[in-house]
Structures are given as C-alpha cells and as structure tokens.
Design an enzyme around this catalytic site. Sequence first.
Site, PDB file in Angstrom:
ATOM      1  N   ARG A  52       0.824  -1.205   0.000  1.00  0.00           N
ATOM      2  CA  ARG A  52       0.000   0.000   0.000  1.00  0.00           C
ATOM      3  C   ARG A  52       0.860   1.257   0.000  1.00  0.00           C
ATOM      4  NH1 ARG A  52      -1.854   0.551   4.358  1.00  0.00           N
ATOM      5  NH2 ARG A  52      -1.245  -1.422   5.297  1.00  0.00           N
ATOM      6  N   LYS A 109      -8.680  -2.091   1.232  1.00  0.00           N
ATOM      7  CA  LYS A 109      -8.480  -1.197   2.365  1.00  0.00           C
ATOM      8  C   LYS A 109      -9.257   0.117   2.185  1.00  0.00           C
ATOM      9  CE  LYS A 109      -5.996  -3.120   5.658  1.00  0.00           C
ATOM     10  NZ  LYS A 109      -5.924  -4.558   5.485  1.00  0.00           N
ATOM     11  N   HIS A 121      -9.366  -3.616  12.697  1.00  0.00           N
ATOM     12  CA  HIS A 121      -8.373  -4.279  11.844  1.00  0.00           C
ATOM     13  C   HIS A 121      -7.947  -5.541  12.585  1.00  0.00           C
ATOM     14  CE1 HIS A 121      -4.272  -4.148   9.582  1.00  0.00           C
ATOM     15  NE2 HIS A 121      -5.175  -4.787   8.879  1.00  0.00           N
ATOM     16  N   SER A 154       0.080  -5.082  10.043  1.00  0.00           N
ATOM     17  CA  SER A 154       0.479  -5.967   8.950  1.00  0.00           C
ATOM     18  C   SER A 154       1.644  -6.877   9.365  1.00  0.00           C
ATOM     19  CB  SER A 154       0.890  -5.102   7.763  1.00  0.00           C
ATOM     20  OG  SER A 154       1.121  -5.916   6.652  1.00  0.00           O
ATOM     21  N   THR A 214      -3.752 -13.334   9.824  1.00  0.00           N
ATOM     22  CA  THR A 214      -4.183 -14.346   8.862  1.00  0.00           C
ATOM     23  C   THR A 214      -3.655 -15.721   9.261  1.00  0.00           C
ATOM     24  OG1 THR A 214      -4.240 -12.674   7.129  1.00  0.00           O
ATOM     25  CG2 THR A 214      -4.153 -14.966   6.406  1.00  0.00           C
ATOM     26  N   ASP A 232      -9.095 -10.253   8.412  1.00  0.00           N
ATOM     27  CA  ASP A 232      -8.509  -8.902   8.406  1.00  0.00           C
ATOM     28  C   ASP A 232      -9.385  -7.746   8.898  1.00  0.00           C
ATOM     29  OD1 ASP A 232      -5.962  -7.572   7.613  1.00  0.00           O
ATOM     30  OD2 ASP A 232      -7.238  -6.461   6.233  1.00  0.00           O
TER      31      ASP A 232
END
Length: 543
Positions: A61, A201, A220, A238, A243, A257
């Site tokens: 991103r 996102k 999140h 992140s 996950t 997520d």
Amino acid sequence: MSSVATNGQATGLEHLGIEGAAAVYRNLNEAALYEEAVKRGEGEIAEGGPLVVKTGLHTGRSANDKFTVRDETTEDTVWWEKNASMTPGQFAALWEDFKTHMKGKELFVQDLFGGADLDHRLPVTIVNELAWHNLFIRHLLRRPEAHELNDFEAQFTIVNLPSFKADPARHGCRSETIIAVDFNRRMVLIGGTSYAGETKKSVFTILNYLLPAKGVMPMHCSVNTTENDNAAIFFGLSGTGKTTLSADASRTLVGDDEHGWSENGLFNFEGGCYAKMIRLSAEAEPEIFATTKQWGTVLENVVMDPVTRKLDLDDATLAENSRGAYPIHAIPNASATGRCGQPRNLVMLTCDAYGVMPPIAKLTPAQAMYHFLSGYTAKVAGTEKGVKEPTATFSACFGGPFMPRHPAEYGALLRELIAEHDVDCWLVNTGWTSGAYGTGHRMPIKATRTLLNAALDGSLKNATYREDPNFGFMVPTSVPGVDDQILNPRSTWADGDAYDVQAARLAAMFIENFAKYEDHVAPYVIAAAPRVNQAALSRFAAE
Ligand SMILES: Nc1ncnc2c1ncn2[C@@H]1O[C@H](COP(=O)(O)OP(=O)(O)OP(=O)(O)O)[C@@H](O)[C@H]1O
Ligand SMILES: O=C([O-])CC(=O)C(=O)O
Ligand SMILES: [Mn+2]
C-alpha cells in the site's frame, strides 16, 4: 446477473458520469474474469490453477499517497493530524481526469457488499481497469445473491485505474499515485498503483468512518470461533499474524482482516482472505498453503517458473510482500455466514523485533486500552544484508492508515464493548525471541498457537503469573506444551543486561508515542504505561 455493454449500449454507469467506455463487463463470475485476465495478458496460470500476476513498482500500500477531501462533511469528524487532506476542487479535477481516462477503455464492474451483518452492510460498486483486480475484489468482498442484485443500490463507488498518472500540481498529491477519498461524494479514486490491497483497504476506510456513527466498532483484526461460539478477536498490524493464526484447524475462521463488533456480535466485512505468501510453510500453515494449489486463487508477485509453472514461495525478487487472495470458503473450516456471537477473548498481536515482549501476557482493561491506542509492532529491515536494527512502528488502533476518526473515538467504543461483554484481553508477541532481530529468531508458530489455544480455552487463566517489570502486565510462568524459558524473554537472551537496555529503550518509545493521547484518555489509561528502567536507559546512552 452479469452483463456486457459495448458500442454505446447502456452501461449502468451513466448516473456516475462515466461515458464512452469501449465495453463494460458487469458482475462477471470468477471463471469469466479468469478468462478475460488471461486473454489480456494480465496474468499467467500456475500449476494447479492459481492466477499469477505482477504489480510492478508498487507491491504494497502507498499510505503516503492517500488523501481525504476536507469539507463541511469531514471537517469535524476526521482526525486531520494523521489523515492528509485534499480540497473538493482538487477531487473534482481528479474525477474529471478519471472520466477522460476511462473513455475508450474496457471496464470491469462488480456490485458487492462490505459487511456480513445485514443491519450494517455497505453496498459498493467497484469499477476496475484490470480484470484481475475485479476478480480480486470479488474474492475479497461479499458476493450478493442473484436476487440481491435486482435492487442493488450502491452507497459508495470505488474506481481503480492503475494506468492513470496523478498530477501533484493539479490534484494536490505528492506523486503519480493517488488514493482519494471523498465522503461527501461517496467515492474513492485509486490511480497509479496496481497493488490490489488498496481496493479492499478503501472499503475498510469507508466502514471505519461510517460505523462508529452507528455505535458499531470497526476493527483491523481477524476473528475465529468454535462450535459452541467461543469467539476471539486478533488485532494486529500488517505481518503480525492475523491471517496465519486465525486459520487454525481446531477453530472456525470468521475472517482474516476486517470486522465489526455490534450488539449482534462480530461480523466480517469481507468474504475472502489476503494472505502473505513469502516463505509460506506447508507444515506450519497447511490451510493457507493449500490455496496456492487451487484454481481461483490470485497470486500477487509470487515468483513462478514460466516453463514448469511451479511456484517459488521463498523467492522475494518481486516482493517481500507477495500475496494470495482467495474466497474464504477456500479455507476448509471457514464460517458460512461471516458472523459469530460476542467474543470471550481479545488478543493484540505484535511482532516485536526487539525481542523484549513476552510471547503472551494478560492485560487489564486499562492496559488493553493503552496498547490499542499505541498499536505497537516493529518492522525489520527485510532481506537487506547487514541491517540489524529493527524499527518500532506505532499505528493507532492497529490500523492508523485506515482510521479516519480520532483514535480516542474507536478507543471509547472498544472500552465499552470489553466491559459490557466481560472480555479477557491478551498481548501476544509473534516476533523475536532469544535476542533481537539479527541475533535471535522469530517465535515458532507452534509455540504461539499452543499459547493462544490455552488462552482461548480458558485454561491459561489458572496458570501462575509474574508481573513484567517493564510493561506491568502479567506473564504466565509455565504453560503445558511450551518451554518455560521462552515465557521469560530475558532468560532467552545470552546477555540479561543487554535485554534490560533494549526493554528500557522500547518502554521509552511507548511513552514518547503516547504523549499525543494524554489529553484524550482517562488517567487510568495513562497509568497503564510501561515503566522506563532509567538506569538501563542511561547505560544505553553511555554506550
Ligand atoms: N509465531 C508466529 N506467529 C504468526 N506468524 C508468524 C510467526 N512466525 C512467523 N510468522 C510469519 O509471519 C507472517 C504473519 O503474517 P500474516 O499474513 O498472518 O499477517 P497479518 O497480520 O494477517 O497481516 P496483514 O494485515 O498484512 O494481512 C506470516 O508470513 C507467518 O508465516
Ligand atoms: O491491505 C494490505 O495491503 C494488507 C494488509 O492487510 C495490511 O497491510 O494491513
Ligand atoms: Mn492478513
């Protein structure tokens, strides 16, 4: 139902002012999108069937290229200190240029929902230049039933044109890449990047803005549960393990997520997952690994041999952040509804590359608030040789780049929900042990899973605990199935004094970061701050 409009036929996009496209493909299914993507040379098919694509320059991103329109709608509701602004005029110019750019192009459109809770879901229309982007977002969001498309009315539109180049002078941005959010026009425009994560996102950003106004907490986080609905939330930035850890054969995956928490319980915003692929291990993550052998999975920046069509998941040449996108039902034990009841446990994941945090700790509600607002993790230097120093990252609510509102607003919602549902809170370090990044090693996934399962099944509450001298949270001293030593990070370091110095440095970083919240939170939250070992810190300064 899917449709194709060509040669001036009605496209269904006229009301948006999108006109002159060469063709508009609306709501094509997975098989049709596969075919279109391959026909256009957007991707190649790997052994077993996944679609392999490359995104070029941007493989993650572009958080610094995201702008929100500042106007009467957003003036008092967006936290402008951390959300870069653009003017309504700059957005209008950008939209004019987007419409011009779409003329003569073939477009792929999906009508999808963000949110599994019927009371809170958001109908969105996504307009893509790339067929594979359209497939990606169809995997990631919630696909309407055929009858739900009859009266589908989008509340937001996202247009994603990777070949568009933004102009800083005209659009008020800083590069050719732009993610422009206009809450008044109810549009997001993405240009100049092919990284697919931007689209998902963007939907998250919209929900993070809209839902708190309805008293719903957006998060999140990943969520999983059990047959008797012992649900758990896993917050984390992140790469911290949302996950990886939510896909667990012994539990039902709700989502990996983005979730909402309302009076009805927890609900997934999405209908698919977006997993990190780099060095994915078949043994440690069998459910996710299996998706790399399946038709349907979109593999972004994963290296494939063009002749044998075999994947090399260890090859980071294209990206350290290689990704796989698949519908949630690709995971065998996934929830069919995307919903579950109220959580009993809440876990905050951090990847502490300093090797200071224990692998698990019990948090008081005040400590949970403190760590939620802090949003700590650490980034490592990646694969560069010789770079040993990790960098601390503090990202409010474990999701700063997607949170338009002030963190205290999300914090207040979370505090009430934790209290109302009497939720147990934990901090879990999936980062380094036996030293910092460069000397120690990453926490074994098996150990993390064992500790988490003990927390979630309730047995860990009966363990004996010690208080962590730096962070003040309670750390179990012994847990069946894991080596006692790793529970006490200081004892895993070759040099205990070096550990103390590193811990003092990290504690000081927390304090420095938290200063900006001190006027926004109750004193009891400030009191949950770590204590800085000044003697150790001055040893560091003297070194
Ligand atoms: N002990 C551990 N626990 C969890 N993950 C670990 C652990 N050790 C190594 N890993 C690796 O760390 C990475 C965790 O990434 P994961 O995709 O779960 O992050 P995430 O929180 O979902 O991030 P994002 O928000 O970017 O999707 C995986 O590559 C996993 O293999
Ligand atoms: O959105 C992405 O690019 C991946 C992700 O979940 C994150 O970075 O938090
Ligand atoms: Mn993830």
